[in-house]
Design a protein around this motif. Structure first.
Motif, short mmCIF file in Angstrom:
data_model
loop_
_atom_site.label_atom_id
_atom_site.label_comp_id
_atom_site.label_asym_id
_atom_site.label_seq_id
_atom_site.Cartn_x
_atom_site.Cartn_y
_atom_site.Cartn_z
N VAL A 22 6.26 -0.40 -5.79
CA VAL A 22 4.71 -0.22 -5.68
C VAL A 22 4.23 1.03 -4.75
CG1 VAL A 22 2.53 -1.33 -4.65
CG2 VAL A 22 4.31 -2.75 -5.99
N ASN A 23 5.07 1.14 -3.88
CA ASN A 23 4.78 2.29 -2.81
C ASN A 23 5.13 3.73 -3.55
OD1 ASN A 23 4.17 0.85 -0.52
ND2 ASN A 23 6.16 0.87 0.25
N LYS A 24 6.20 3.69 -4.55
CA LYS A 24 6.15 4.88 -4.99
C LYS A 24 5.13 5.28 -6.17
CE LYS A 24 11.30 5.51 -5.16
NZ LYS A 24 11.93 4.19 -4.28
N LEU A 46 7.61 8.55 -11.86
CA LEU A 46 6.83 7.21 -12.51
C LEU A 46 8.04 6.08 -13.25
CD1 LEU A 46 4.20 6.00 -13.16
CD2 LEU A 46 4.31 7.09 -15.31
N ALA A 47 8.98 6.80 -13.71
CA ALA A 47 10.10 5.95 -14.42
C ALA A 47 10.59 5.14 -13.16
CB ALA A 47 10.90 6.87 -15.32
N VAL A 48 11.06 5.81 -12.05
CA VAL A 48 11.57 5.01 -11.21
C VAL A 48 10.72 4.11 -10.64
CG1 VAL A 48 12.58 5.02 -8.63
CG2 VAL A 48 13.23 6.85 -10.67
N ALA A 49 9.64 4.23 -10.39
CA ALA A 49 8.79 3.23 -9.86
C ALA A 49 8.54 1.89 -10.76
CB ALA A 49 7.12 3.86 -9.50
N LEU A 50 8.50 2.32 -12.19
CA LEU A 50 8.19 1.27 -12.74
C LEU A 50 9.59 0.38 -13.17
CD1 LEU A 50 5.95 2.83 -15.74
CD2 LEU A 50 5.54 1.29 -14.28
N PHE A 51 10.65 0.96 -13.22
CA PHE A 51 11.93 0.46 -13.19
C PHE A 51 12.04 -0.65 -12.04
CE2 PHE A 51 16.15 0.49 -11.23
CZ PHE A 51 17.02 -0.31 -12.30
N GLU A 52 11.65 0.08 -10.66
CA GLU A 52 11.81 -0.98 -9.49
C GLU A 52 10.79 -2.14 -9.66
OE1 GLU A 52 13.32 1.91 -5.92
OE2 GLU A 52 11.14 1.68 -6.20
#
Length: 195
Positions: A22-24, A46-52
């Motif tokens: 969420v922070n990303k 964005l991809a890393v944030a959604l993956f997390e």
């Protein structure tokens, strides 16, 4: 108690990635500059944030637990490799140890993911119930086939010319005799007494 501890552990591990994702997501530009600073492509933020976020929600509900646990373990190890590899800096060394501990927790979750109170355990339980029902149905059908075959064999035996139908033996003459009239068979009848 073990089930509650395992559930809380899974949720706490997932919360770490949920908050980080969420922070990303709300600071995509800063995340992008951090990613490009270590030589990775800029469009990964964005991809890393959604993956997390997606992975954390899946872990909380126990959906595809093994897959996301192994992915998060690899993600944590890659984070050490790319972002926290300077062990001379105490802050970086601490962050590296934290990510190694997270990877260890995720590997434990991967190994023991089929715990109760998760979607995965419900799927396994339902699959087991279906297999048990199918095995019971097969056993019932086999019993019916055996009973039908036995009935056909008896009918054939009784209708064969020249054979004498089997005479049922009364339960009282099944080979035992009650000598003292206490309704408990005392001794086996001798062959000449059975006639």
């Amino acid at each position: 108690m073990n089930t509650v501890a395992a559930l809380l552990g899974r949720i706490l591990l997932a919360l770490l990635f949920l908050v980080s994702g969420v922070n990303k997501l709300f600071a995509v530009n800063q995340t992008e500059s951090l990613i490009t600073g270590v030589g990775l492509p800029p469009n990964l933020a964005l991809a890393v944030a959604l993956f997390e976020i997606v992975g954390a929600i899946a872990l909380i509900f126990g959906f595809m637990t093994r897959l996301f646990a192994i992915l998060f373990a690899g993600f944590s190890l890659l984070t050490v490799l790319f972002f926290h590899h300077d062990f001379t800096d105490p802050m970086q060394a601490t962050m590296a140890l934290k990510n190694l501990a997270i990877a260890g927790g995720m590997l434990c979750l991967f190994a023991h993911s089929q715990m109760r109170w998760s979607y995965d355990s419900m799927v396994i339980a339902r699959r087991g119930e279906r297999e048990t029902r199918a095995a019971e149905e097969r056993a019932r059908e086999a019993e019916l086939r055996a009973a039908k075959a036995e009935g056909r064999a008896e009918v054939r035996h009784d209708t064969v010319p020249g054979t004498v139908p089997a005479r049922p033996i009364p339960a009282s003459t099944m080979g035992y005799v009650d000598t003292n009239a206490d309704s408990v068979p005392d001794r086996r009848r001798r062959w000449w007494e059975l006639r």
